[in-house]
Design a protein around this motif. Structure first.
Motif, PDB file in Angstrom:
ATOM      1  N   ARG A  39       0.897  -1.036   0.061  1.00 38.76           N
ATOM      2  CA  ARG A  39      -0.071   0.123   0.007  1.00 38.76           C
ATOM      3  C   ARG A  39       0.928   1.299   0.003  1.00 38.76           C
ATOM      4  O   ARG A  39       2.083   1.272   0.325  1.00 38.76           O
ATOM      5  N   PRO A  67      -5.192   9.463   5.654  1.00 40.98           N
ATOM      6  CA  PRO A  67      -5.652   8.539   5.283  1.00 40.98           C
ATOM      7  C   PRO A  67      -6.859   8.311   4.428  1.00 40.98           C
ATOM      8  O   PRO A  67      -6.829   7.373   3.557  1.00 40.98           O
ATOM      9  N   ALA A  68      -7.825   9.425   4.341  1.00 44.97           N
ATOM     10  CA  ALA A  68      -8.713   9.458   3.291  1.00 44.97           C
ATOM     11  C   ALA A  68      -8.233   9.481   2.030  1.00 44.97           C
ATOM     12  O   ALA A  68      -8.683   8.753   1.092  1.00 44.97           O
ATOM     13  N   GLU A  70      -5.039   8.918   0.999  1.00 43.58           N
ATOM     14  CA  GLU A  70      -4.271   7.705   0.678  1.00 43.58           C
ATOM     15  C   GLU A  70      -5.288   6.430   0.227  1.00 43.58           C
ATOM     16  O   GLU A  70      -5.027   5.921  -0.899  1.00 43.58           O
ATOM     17  N   ARG A  71      -6.503   6.265   0.813  1.00 43.88           N
ATOM     18  CA  ARG A  71      -7.389   5.268   0.480  1.00 43.88           C
ATOM     19  C   ARG A  71      -7.916   5.499  -0.918  1.00 43.88           C
ATOM     20  O   ARG A  71      -7.989   4.568  -1.643  1.00 43.88           O
ATOM     21  N   LYS A  72      -8.474   6.762  -1.306  1.00 48.16           N
ATOM     22  CA  LYS A  72      -8.758   7.086  -2.573  1.00 48.16           C
ATOM     23  C   LYS A  72      -7.794   6.855  -3.667  1.00 48.16           C
ATOM     24  O   LYS A  72      -7.866   6.352  -4.882  1.00 48.16           O
ATOM     25  N   ASN A  74      -5.183   4.839  -3.773  1.00 48.03           N
ATOM     26  CA  ASN A  74      -5.108   3.303  -3.828  1.00 48.03           C
ATOM     27  C   ASN A  74      -6.258   2.831  -4.726  1.00 48.03           C
ATOM     28  O   ASN A  74      -5.865   1.908  -5.410  1.00 48.03           O
ATOM     29  N   GLU A  75      -7.464   3.193  -4.266  1.00 46.85           N
ATOM     30  CA  GLU A  75      -8.400   2.666  -4.961  1.00 46.85           C
ATOM     31  C   GLU A  75      -8.384   3.072  -6.505  1.00 46.85           C
ATOM     32  O   GLU A  75      -8.606   2.294  -7.472  1.00 46.85           O
TER      33      GLU A  75
END
Length: 299
Positions: A39, A67-68, A70-72, A74-75
């Motif tokens: 990740r 975090p938000a 980074e999550r988007k 990676n998606e």
């Protein structure tokens, strides 16, 4: 306590709590944690794509996002890689451009955009994207390699030499930098340097070809380049054997290169036989061996 000493203590305290105004976007103020395996850094899980190519691997720690974000991010990278696996480079480009907008200082994000432009044969746009990638991380291996190759193909030899020299520095195991720099040294009449580089080229191609991660098409291309390096250092029979391996693996250029090598050593009967195998490649527009004139190799 003296006033000067008190002022110094206050200044130290302020420096330890004041955020850095020059911090990278999304960079956390606390010490960055190591991201979970597979990740962050915009490289997805590092898995190989369906055509054998690899997403850009991180060669330095990139700025951490919230975090938000980074999550988007990676998606988006997951979706983009999936589209590339399906051969949908145009759709993947849009996704990777969105990812780059989320992380504008991410070297890997711009490298992914560059890969899509290459799949679409948009070399000018690819050059811009890889230059952006290299700007944010001068040791980004994929960006340095592609900049070297694109500049070389564009005839910008002086710049290409600089990037191939950089590639040798950031990834000493990649034989392509040794191959190109040896070729240019040979052209410049520096036979000693060329011989040394060609010898290193042979060693590194052998090492690279032992890896399981080399896909079939790249393996064939590497074998053809290995053969040329072997021929340059006088290992002619080994070179011919490597050409045969490359031909068996489907490299059309190896047919021409082997015919050329046979002609260079006055093995004209074998060269003529090889020419008959090469003829279909000629008809597809590939260049002829230098010892052929008007399609006739033997008088």
């Amino acid at each position: 306590m003296r006033p000067a000493a008190l002022s110094l203590l206050l200044l130290v305290a302020l420096c330890t709590v004041t955020p850095n105004s020059n911090a990278q976007p999304y960079a956390a103020w606390q010490k960055p944690r190591r991201p979970p395996r597979g990740r962050g850094s915009g490289v997805n899980s590092g898995r190989r794509r369906s055509d054998g190519s690899s997403p850009p691997r991180p060669s330095h720690r990139e700025p951490r996002a919230s975090p938000a974000v980074e999550r988007k991010y990676n998606e988006l990278v997951n979706v983009g890689n999936g589209l590339l696996d399906q051969g949908k480079a145009e759709a993947a480009l849009e996704i990777f451009q969105q990812a780059a907008a989320l992380a504008p200082t991410s070297s890997n994000a711009h490298a992914n955009v560059g890969v899509c432009h290459l799949r679409l044969s948009q070399t000018d746009e690819a050059l811009v994207a890889f230059a952006e990638s290299e700007k944010f991380n001068p040791r980004q291996v994929l960006a340095v390699l592609k900049l070297a190759q694109l500049l070389d193909n564009a005839g910008r030899t002086k710049e290409a030499k600089r990037y191939f020299a950089r590639l040798m520095e950031v990834d000493p195991s990649d034989p392509r930098s040794y191959f190109k720099l040896a070729h240019w040294a040979d052209q410049a009449g520096d036979s000693r340097k060329a011989s040394q580089l060609y010898g290193q080229c042979v060693d590194r191609f052998h090492a690279r070809l032992k890896r399981d991660t080399v896909d079939t098409a790249q393996r064939a291309h590497f074998l053809e380049m290995l053969a040329r390096c072997q021929a340059k250092v006088g290992r002619v029979e080994e070179a011919l054997a490597s050409y045969d391996e490359a031909i068996a693996a489907g490299d059309t250029q190896a047919l021409i290169s082997k015919a050329d090598e046979l002609g260079n050593h006055d093995r004209m009967l074998e060269a003529a036989t090889m020419y008959e195998k090469v003829r279909p490649a000629f008809e597809q527009g590939l260049s002829k061996p230098k010892w052929c004139e008007n399609g006739v190799c033997l008088q």
